[in-house]
Design a protein around this motif. Sequence first.
Motif, mmCIF file in Angstrom:
data_model
loop_
_atom_site.group_PDB
_atom_site.id
_atom_site.type_symbol
_atom_site.label_atom_id
_atom_site.label_comp_id
_atom_site.label_asym_id
_atom_site.label_seq_id
_atom_site.Cartn_x
_atom_site.Cartn_y
_atom_site.Cartn_z
ATOM 1 N N SER A 168 0.888 -1.281 0.064
ATOM 2 C CA SER A 168 -0.046 -0.075 0.035
ATOM 3 C C SER A 168 0.644 1.038 0.161
ATOM 4 O O SER A 168 2.061 1.190 -0.613
ATOM 5 C CB SER A 168 -0.823 -0.262 1.287
ATOM 6 N N SER A 169 0.773 2.288 0.856
ATOM 7 C CA SER A 169 1.234 3.542 0.909
ATOM 8 C C SER A 169 0.739 4.373 2.061
ATOM 9 O O SER A 169 -0.152 4.220 2.179
ATOM 10 C CB SER A 169 1.288 4.062 -0.425
ATOM 11 N N VAL A 170 1.692 5.252 2.390
ATOM 12 C CA VAL A 170 1.339 6.292 3.466
ATOM 13 C C VAL A 170 0.257 7.111 2.888
ATOM 14 O O VAL A 170 -0.638 7.539 3.424
ATOM 15 C CB VAL A 170 2.430 6.929 3.933
ATOM 16 N N ILE A 181 -6.516 10.215 -6.660
ATOM 17 C CA ILE A 181 -7.018 8.740 -7.041
ATOM 18 C C ILE A 181 -5.965 7.760 -6.728
ATOM 19 O O ILE A 181 -6.412 6.750 -6.063
ATOM 20 C CB ILE A 181 -7.272 8.740 -8.728
ATOM 21 N N TYR A 182 -4.953 8.061 -6.695
ATOM 22 C CA TYR A 182 -3.829 7.122 -6.263
ATOM 23 C C TYR A 182 -3.872 6.939 -4.857
ATOM 24 O O TYR A 182 -4.172 5.661 -4.250
ATOM 25 C CB TYR A 182 -2.328 7.694 -6.666
ATOM 26 N N CYS A 183 -4.112 8.079 -4.005
ATOM 27 C CA CYS A 183 -4.199 7.833 -2.714
ATOM 28 C C CYS A 183 -5.405 7.009 -2.457
ATOM 29 O O CYS A 183 -5.585 6.339 -1.272
ATOM 30 C CB CYS A 183 -4.302 9.274 -1.854
ATOM 31 N N ALA A 211 2.805 -0.173 4.242
ATOM 32 C CA ALA A 211 2.646 1.147 3.816
ATOM 33 C C ALA A 211 3.553 1.898 3.701
ATOM 34 O O ALA A 211 3.744 2.806 4.844
ATOM 35 C CB ALA A 211 1.269 1.810 4.543
ATOM 36 N N PRO A 212 4.456 1.683 2.638
ATOM 37 C CA PRO A 212 5.826 2.650 2.797
ATOM 38 C C PRO A 212 5.613 4.221 2.408
ATOM 39 O O PRO A 212 4.569 4.446 1.823
ATOM 40 C CB PRO A 212 6.742 2.082 1.631
ATOM 41 N N GLY A 213 6.531 4.979 2.872
ATOM 42 C CA GLY A 213 6.673 6.279 2.555
ATOM 43 C C GLY A 213 7.522 6.362 1.320
ATOM 44 O O GLY A 213 7.420 5.645 0.677
ATOM 45 N N LEU A 214 8.267 7.434 1.335
ATOM 46 C CA LEU A 214 8.901 7.622 -0.197
ATOM 47 C C LEU A 214 9.887 6.698 -0.220
ATOM 48 O O LEU A 214 10.666 6.509 0.857
ATOM 49 C CB LEU A 214 9.441 9.033 -0.062
HETATM 50 N N1 LIG Z 1 8.435 4.233 -4.490
HETATM 51 C C1 LIG Z 1 7.642 4.735 -3.536
HETATM 52 O O1 LIG Z 1 7.999 5.719 -3.146
HETATM 53 C C2 LIG Z 1 6.530 3.986 -2.941
HETATM 54 C C3 LIG Z 1 5.791 4.525 -1.866
HETATM 55 C C4 LIG Z 1 4.948 3.894 -1.499
HETATM 56 C C5 LIG Z 1 4.022 2.978 -1.963
HETATM 57 N N2 LIG Z 1 4.840 2.350 -3.265
HETATM 58 C C6 LIG Z 1 4.208 1.131 -3.961
HETATM 59 O O2 LIG Z 1 5.070 0.201 -3.911
HETATM 60 C C7 LIG Z 1 4.640 -0.453 -5.141
HETATM 61 C C8 LIG Z 1 5.751 -0.770 -6.059
HETATM 62 O O3 LIG Z 1 6.381 0.835 -6.202
HETATM 63 P P1 LIG Z 1 7.794 1.040 -7.048
HETATM 64 O O4 LIG Z 1 7.998 2.290 -6.622
HETATM 65 O O5 LIG Z 1 8.706 -0.056 -6.707
HETATM 66 O O6 LIG Z 1 7.415 0.787 -8.608
HETATM 67 P P2 LIG Z 1 8.563 0.852 -9.849
HETATM 68 O O7 LIG Z 1 9.905 1.009 -9.213
HETATM 69 O O8 LIG Z 1 7.733 1.653 -10.953
HETATM 70 O O9 LIG Z 1 8.342 -0.645 -10.116
HETATM 71 C C9 LIG Z 1 7.150 -1.339 -10.615
HETATM 72 C C10 LIG Z 1 7.222 -2.908 -11.022
HETATM 73 O O10 LIG Z 1 5.776 -3.280 -11.323
HETATM 74 C C11 LIG Z 1 5.728 -3.551 -12.555
HETATM 75 N N3 LIG Z 1 4.611 -3.137 -13.146
HETATM 76 C C12 LIG Z 1 3.894 -1.821 -13.291
HETATM 77 N N4 LIG Z 1 2.952 -1.779 -13.751
HETATM 78 C C13 LIG Z 1 2.517 -3.134 -14.049
HETATM 79 C C14 LIG Z 1 1.191 -3.604 -14.599
HETATM 80 N N5 LIG Z 1 0.353 -3.118 -15.014
HETATM 81 N N6 LIG Z 1 1.550 -5.228 -14.680
HETATM 82 C C15 LIG Z 1 2.683 -5.808 -14.593
HETATM 83 N N7 LIG Z 1 3.688 -5.430 -13.715
HETATM 84 C C16 LIG Z 1 3.529 -3.861 -13.683
HETATM 85 C C17 LIG Z 1 7.135 -2.835 -13.229
HETATM 86 O O11 LIG Z 1 7.483 -3.592 -14.570
HETATM 87 P P3 LIG Z 1 7.102 -3.256 -15.955
HETATM 88 O O12 LIG Z 1 7.157 -1.873 -15.981
HETATM 89 O O13 LIG Z 1 7.757 -3.916 -17.046
HETATM 90 O O14 LIG Z 1 5.678 -3.607 -16.152
HETATM 91 C C18 LIG Z 1 8.325 -3.091 -12.247
HETATM 92 O O15 LIG Z 1 8.845 -4.347 -12.118
HETATM 93 C C19 LIG Z 1 3.557 0.254 -5.812
HETATM 94 O O16 LIG Z 1 2.385 -0.442 -5.342
HETATM 95 C C20 LIG Z 1 3.586 1.772 -5.156
HETATM 96 O O17 LIG Z 1 2.429 2.486 -5.266
HETATM 97 C C21 LIG Z 1 5.950 2.848 -3.675
#
Ligand SMILES: NC(=O)c1ccc[n+]([C@@H]2O[C@H](COP(=O)([O-])OP(=O)(O)OC[C@H]3O[C@@H](n4cnc5c(N)ncnc54)[C@H](OP(=O)(O)O)[C@@H]3O)[C@@H](O)[C@H]2O)c1
Length: 250
Positions: A168-170, A181-183, A211-214
């Motif tokens: 999830s996410s903070v 929408i994301y939130c 629920a990670p932060g950034l």
């Molecule tokens: N980074 C942050 O600051 C943060 C904070 C809180 C929560 N989160 C959550 O953590 C999760 C991962 O985020 P991240 O930052 O690690 O993202 P990321 O670096 O963009 O990596 C996303 C991964 O998911 C795959 N992906 C994306 N859309 C897809 C789809 N429709 N079908 C299949 N695979 C898909 C991507 O590969 P392809 O592009 O090849 O599909 C990639 O392997 C998300 O749910 C995000 O909302 C992230």
Amino acid sequence: LNNHYNYSRNIIHFNLREMAGEEQRRRWSLQGKTALVTGGTKGIGHAIVEELAGFGVRVHTCARDESQLNECLTEWKKKGFQLTGSVCDASSWTEREKLMQTVSSLFDAKLSILINNVGAIRSKPTIEHTAEDFSFHISTNLESAYHFSQLAHPMLKATGCGNIVFISSVAGVLSFSVSSIYCATKGAMNQLARNLACEWAIDNIRANAVAPGLIATLAEAALDDGFKNGMISRKPLGRSGKPEEVASLV
Ligand SMILES: NC(=O)c1ccc[n+]([C@@H]2O[C@H](COP(=O)([O-])OP(=O)(O)OC[C@H]3O[C@@H](n4cnc5c(N)ncnc54)[C@H](OP(=O)(O)O)[C@@H]3O)[C@@H](O)[C@H]2O)c1
């Protein structure tokens, strides 16, 4: 006699310690478990794949970009991990069904762990979000996690101790002035985790949300600087988290 008594007592203590150690190892071991981690080729998902595989879990992952998936699979093979992967767009109903059929045949219809990690953000003010932005966030972040959980239910139940983790996410807990929408999808995901934890407890399936932060990933790099700096200023450590720090929590 005293010496004999002390000697026996030491043996009993030693055996009890050994038994406790064995029990602890068994409780914390993931050896022989199976997992599906969605979106495992980058960022947080990639770190979770490596964390689980490092503990001996047989992991299957998915992503849309086939060449990146193949690169990851080659790297993981070199590291000696038991990993497989499929190309799948998690926002598509039929592709999700196809992926779960693959997972079922790979793991003999038994899945110990489902990590609903796929998620995406288009950071915009509410009045600029289009209808397509809306359905993109819902299908990628929420519907995928909901449907994957439904599809995985019989396989999780079959293990006798299934686990679902929602990434999830903070943003689903706190309030922000962009990306409504994301939130909203992340808030819904948190509620989904709570509901499934109640509904599927009877099947010995646990459901939790992290629920990670950034976190320093490519997705984070694409965010607006003002938003990012605002988030970092609220963090006691004064920096973004690392994907490995989320993976160890999962
Ligand atoms: N980074 C942050 O600051 C943060 C904070 C809180 C929560 N989160 C959550 O953590 C999760 C991962 O985020 P991240 O930052 O690690 O993202 P990321 O670096 O963009 O990596 C996303 C991964 O998911 C795959 N992906 C994306 N859309 C897809 C789809 N429709 N079908 C299949 N695979 C898909 C991507 O590969 P392809 O592009 O090849 O599909 C990639 O392997 C998300 O749910 C995000 O909302 C992230």
